[in-house]
Write a protein that holds these residues in place. Structure first.
Motif, PDB file in Angstrom:
ATOM      1  N   GLY A  10       0.821  -1.201   0.000  1.00  9.32           N
ATOM      2  CA  GLY A  10       0.000   0.000   0.000  1.00  9.32           C
ATOM      3  C   GLY A  10       0.849   1.242   0.000  1.00  9.32           C
ATOM      4  N   LEU A  11       0.171   2.363   0.206  1.00 11.81           N
ATOM      5  CA  LEU A  11       0.821   3.672   0.272  1.00 11.81           C
ATOM      6  C   LEU A  11       0.940   4.074   1.737  1.00 11.81           C
ATOM      7  CD1 LEU A  11       1.828   6.341  -0.988  1.00 11.81           C
ATOM      8  CD2 LEU A  11      -0.578   7.054  -1.120  1.00 11.81           C
ATOM      9  N   VAL A  12       2.133   4.433   2.140  1.00 12.80           N
ATOM     10  CA  VAL A  12       2.368   4.800   3.537  1.00 12.80           C
ATOM     11  C   VAL A  12       3.362   5.948   3.594  1.00 12.80           C
ATOM     12  CG1 VAL A  12       4.225   3.089   3.806  1.00 12.80           C
ATOM     13  CG2 VAL A  12       2.923   3.826   5.820  1.00 12.80           C
ATOM     14  N   GLN A  13       3.253   6.760   4.621  1.00 14.18           N
ATOM     15  CA  GLN A  13       4.205   7.861   4.791  1.00 14.18           C
ATOM     16  C   GLN A  13       5.522   7.326   5.362  1.00 14.18           C
ATOM     17  OE1 GLN A  13       2.238  10.858   7.195  1.00 14.18           O
ATOM     18  NE2 GLN A  13       1.695  12.003   5.353  1.00 14.18           N
ATOM     19  N   ALA A  14       6.570   8.052   5.113  1.00 13.81           N
ATOM     20  CA  ALA A  14       7.869   7.690   5.675  1.00 13.81           C
ATOM     21  C   ALA A  14       7.751   7.560   7.196  1.00 13.81           C
ATOM     22  CB  ALA A  14       8.905   8.737   5.316  1.00 13.81           C
ATOM     23  N   GLY A  15       8.361   6.525   7.727  1.00  8.18           N
ATOM     24  CA  GLY A  15       8.272   6.241   9.147  1.00  8.18           C
ATOM     25  C   GLY A  15       7.157   5.275   9.511  1.00  8.18           C
ATOM     26  N   GLY A  16       6.290   4.993   8.552  1.00 10.60           N
ATOM     27  CA  GLY A  16       5.161   4.107   8.802  1.00 10.60           C
ATOM     28  C   GLY A  16       5.527   2.641   8.689  1.00 10.60           C
ATOM     29  N   SER A  17       4.508   1.794   8.813  1.00  2.44           N
ATOM     30  CA  SER A  17       4.709   0.341   8.819  1.00  2.44           C
ATOM     31  C   SER A  17       3.716  -0.344   7.895  1.00  2.44           C
ATOM     32  CB  SER A  17       4.517  -0.218  10.236  1.00  2.44           C
ATOM     33  OG  SER A  17       5.455   0.317  11.139  1.00  2.44           O
ATOM     34  N   LEU A  18       4.132  -1.484   7.391  1.00  2.00           N
ATOM     35  CA  LEU A  18       3.271  -2.376   6.624  1.00  2.00           C
ATOM     36  C   LEU A  18       3.657  -3.807   6.951  1.00  2.00           C
ATOM     37  CD1 LEU A  18       3.223  -0.775   3.044  1.00  2.00           C
ATOM     38  CD2 LEU A  18       1.281  -0.938   4.593  1.00  2.00           C
ATOM     39  N   ARG A  19       2.695  -4.703   6.810  1.00  2.00           N
ATOM     40  CA  ARG A  19       2.977  -6.125   6.970  1.00  2.00           C
ATOM     41  C   ARG A  19       2.549  -6.853   5.702  1.00  2.00           C
ATOM     42  NH1 ARG A  19       0.217 -11.009  10.252  1.00  2.00           N
ATOM     43  NH2 ARG A  19       2.092 -12.158  10.876  1.00  2.00           N
ATOM     44  N   LEU A  20       3.515  -7.450   5.027  1.00  2.00           N
ATOM     45  CA  LEU A  20       3.253  -8.195   3.810  1.00  2.00           C
ATOM     46  C   LEU A  20       3.046  -9.672   4.132  1.00  2.00           C
ATOM     47  CD1 LEU A  20       5.968  -6.686   1.417  1.00  2.00           C
ATOM     48  CD2 LEU A  20       3.716  -5.771   2.034  1.00  2.00           C
ATOM     49  N   SER A  21       2.204 -10.310   3.334  1.00  2.00           N
ATOM     50  CA  SER A  21       1.978 -11.751   3.456  1.00  2.00           C
ATOM     51  C   SER A  21       2.185 -12.401   2.095  1.00  2.00           C
ATOM     52  CB  SER A  21       0.551 -12.028   3.926  1.00  2.00           C
ATOM     53  OG  SER A  21       0.298 -11.472   5.187  1.00  2.00           O
ATOM     54  N   CYS A  22       2.599 -13.650   2.134  1.00  2.00           N
ATOM     55  CA  CYS A  22       2.736 -14.420   0.901  1.00  2.00           C
ATOM     56  C   CYS A  22       2.183 -15.818   1.162  1.00  2.00           C
ATOM     57  CB  CYS A  22       4.180 -14.489   0.452  1.00  2.00           C
ATOM     58  SG  CYS A  22       4.462 -15.592  -0.955  1.00  2.00           S
ATOM     59  N   ALA A  23       1.052 -16.109   0.561  1.00  2.00           N
ATOM     60  CA  ALA A  23       0.444 -17.431   0.672  1.00  2.00           C
ATOM     61  C   ALA A  23       0.963 -18.306  -0.458  1.00  2.00           C
ATOM     62  CB  ALA A  23      -1.068 -17.313   0.596  1.00  2.00           C
ATOM     63  N   GLY A  35      12.075 -16.386   1.002  1.00  2.00           N
ATOM     64  CA  GLY A  35      12.650 -15.053   1.000  1.00  2.00           C
ATOM     65  C   GLY A  35      11.715 -14.019   0.416  1.00  2.00           C
ATOM     66  N   TRP A  36      12.030 -12.781   0.720  1.00  2.00           N
ATOM     67  CA  TRP A  36      11.353 -11.637   0.119  1.00  2.00           C
ATOM     68  C   TRP A  36      12.350 -10.901  -0.774  1.00  2.00           C
ATOM     69  CZ3 TRP A  36       6.308 -10.392   0.080  1.00  2.00           C
ATOM     70  CH2 TRP A  36       5.464 -11.034   1.013  1.00  2.00           C
ATOM     71  N   PHE A  37      11.848 -10.442  -1.902  1.00  2.00           N
ATOM     72  CA  PHE A  37      12.621  -9.720  -2.886  1.00  2.00           C
ATOM     73  C   PHE A  37      11.853  -8.457  -3.249  1.00  2.00           C
ATOM     74  CE2 PHE A  37      15.445 -13.312  -3.915  1.00  2.00           C
ATOM     75  CZ  PHE A  37      14.732 -14.344  -3.335  1.00  2.00           C
ATOM     76  N   ARG A  38      12.534  -7.493  -3.838  1.00  2.00           N
ATOM     77  CA  ARG A  38      11.828  -6.296  -4.289  1.00  2.00           C
ATOM     78  C   ARG A  38      12.452  -5.770  -5.563  1.00  2.00           C
ATOM     79  NH1 ARG A  38      13.585  -2.090   0.594  1.00  2.00           N
ATOM     80  NH2 ARG A  38      15.795  -1.880   0.013  1.00  2.00           N
ATOM     81  N   GLN A  39      11.613  -5.078  -6.333  1.00  2.00           N
ATOM     82  CA  GLN A  39      12.079  -4.471  -7.572  1.00  2.00           C
ATOM     83  C   GLN A  39      11.543  -3.060  -7.672  1.00  2.00           C
ATOM     84  OE1 GLN A  39      11.192  -6.667 -11.178  1.00  2.00           O
ATOM     85  NE2 GLN A  39      12.870  -5.675 -12.243  1.00  2.00           N
ATOM     86  N   ALA A  40      12.448  -2.112  -7.648  1.00  2.00           N
ATOM     87  CA  ALA A  40      12.099  -0.708  -7.805  1.00  2.00           C
ATOM     88  C   ALA A  40      12.093  -0.359  -9.289  1.00  2.00           C
ATOM     89  CB  ALA A  40      13.085   0.163  -7.050  1.00  2.00           C
ATOM     90  N   PRO A  41      11.389   0.699  -9.678  1.00  2.00           N
ATOM     91  CA  PRO A  41      11.344   1.089 -11.087  1.00  2.00           C
ATOM     92  C   PRO A  41      12.741   1.299 -11.664  1.00  2.00           C
ATOM     93  CG  PRO A  41       9.710   2.305  -9.847  1.00  2.00           C
ATOM     94  CD  PRO A  41      10.536   1.556  -8.840  1.00  2.00           C
ATOM     95  N   GLY A  42      12.991   0.671 -12.793  1.00  2.00           N
ATOM     96  CA  GLY A  42      14.270   0.837 -13.469  1.00  2.00           C
ATOM     97  C   GLY A  42      15.425   0.075 -12.860  1.00  2.00           C
ATOM     98  N   THR A  69      11.305  -7.435   9.576  1.00  2.00           N
ATOM     99  CA  THR A  69      11.354  -8.745  10.225  1.00  2.00           C
ATOM    100  C   THR A  69      10.616  -9.756   9.377  1.00  2.00           C
ATOM    101  OG1 THR A  69      11.403  -7.716  12.427  1.00  2.00           O
ATOM    102  CG2 THR A  69      10.844 -10.058  12.311  1.00  2.00           C
ATOM    103  N   ILE A  70      11.295 -10.822   9.017  1.00  2.00           N
ATOM    104  CA  ILE A  70      10.670 -11.899   8.242  1.00  2.00           C
ATOM    105  C   ILE A  70      10.245 -12.998   9.202  1.00  2.00           C
ATOM    106  CG2 ILE A  70      12.883 -13.040   7.763  1.00  2.00           C
ATOM    107  CD1 ILE A  70      11.743 -13.809   4.990  1.00  2.00           C
ATOM    108  N   SER A  71       9.099 -13.593   8.932  1.00  2.25           N
ATOM    109  CA  SER A  71       8.609 -14.705   9.741  1.00  2.25           C
ATOM    110  C   SER A  71       7.821 -15.652   8.849  1.00  2.25           C
ATOM    111  CB  SER A  71       7.744 -14.199  10.908  1.00  2.25           C
ATOM    112  OG  SER A  71       6.608 -13.504  10.432  1.00  2.25           O
ATOM    113  N   ARG A  72       7.466 -16.813   9.398  1.00  2.11           N
ATOM    114  CA  ARG A  72       6.704 -17.765   8.611  1.00  2.11           C
ATOM    115  C   ARG A  72       5.810 -18.598   9.518  1.00  2.11           C
ATOM    116  NH1 ARG A  72      10.832 -21.246   5.494  1.00  2.11           N
ATOM    117  NH2 ARG A  72       9.014 -22.532   5.003  1.00  2.11           N
ATOM    118  N   LEU A  81       6.420 -10.393   6.019  1.00  2.00           N
ATOM    119  CA  LEU A  81       7.481  -9.400   6.144  1.00  2.00           C
ATOM    120  C   LEU A  81       6.898  -8.192   6.864  1.00  2.00           C
ATOM    121  CD1 LEU A  81      10.467  -8.845   5.438  1.00  2.00           C
ATOM    122  CD2 LEU A  81       9.619  -7.543   3.468  1.00  2.00           C
ATOM    123  N   GLN A  82       7.305  -7.994   8.094  1.00  2.73           N
ATOM    124  CA  GLN A  82       6.918  -6.811   8.852  1.00  2.73           C
ATOM    125  C   GLN A  82       7.922  -5.711   8.544  1.00  2.73           C
ATOM    126  OE1 GLN A  82       4.224  -6.239  10.963  1.00  2.73           O
ATOM    127  NE2 GLN A  82       4.973  -4.125  10.948  1.00  2.73           N
TER     128      GLN A  82
END
Length: 129
Positions: A10-23, A35-42, A69-72, A81-82
């Motif tokens: 989602g969209l969050v301000q700097a300093g905020g938090s998100l929790r991602l899930s992968c089923a 593992g978690w991976f990420r891809q930024a534009p370009g 923090t990664i957990s499973r 991914l917290q």
């Protein structure tokens, strides 16, 4: 077949938090380092964090250490991914994947070609300044 379904971005301000899930489905989740991976534009997709099959060992890249923090949950075939203290440079599409070999080390996920061939659709994380 292997399915990886990421959510929680989602969209969050700097300093905020998100929790991602992968089923996941289609493989014996409890045997595989995740593992978690990420891809930024370009930019190329990069490894962010990994967790061993038994959840005992985790590994993080320096840029997220102390903030993520990664957990499973092996009963739910899900990896999380917290993400705290988010920064604008964390903006990217986030993906999960597994080591294609069972019982691998989390840091092994940094090697090219080590993951499963299948990738999910990812989940967008946008951090505003």
């Amino acid at each position: 077949q292997v399915q990886l379904v990421e959510s929680g971005g989602g969209l969050v301000q700097a300093g905020g938090s998100l929790r991602l899930s992968c089923a996941t489905s289609g493989f014996t989740f409890s045997r595989y380092t995740m593992g978690w991976f990420r891809q930024a534009p370009g930019k190329e997709r990069e490894f962010v964090a990994g967790i061993s099959w038994n959840a005992i060992t985790a590994y993080y890249v320096d840029s997220v250490k102390g903030r993520f923090t990664i957990s499973r949950d092996n009963a739910k075939n899900t990896v999380y991914l917290q993400m705290n203290s988010l920064k604008p440079e964390d903006t990217a599409v986030y993906y999960c994947n597994a080591d294609r070999n069972p019982y691998g080390l989390p840091q092994g996920l940094m090697r090219r070609g080590i993951t499963l061939d299948s990738w999910g659709q990812g989940t967008q994380v946008t951090v505003s300044s």
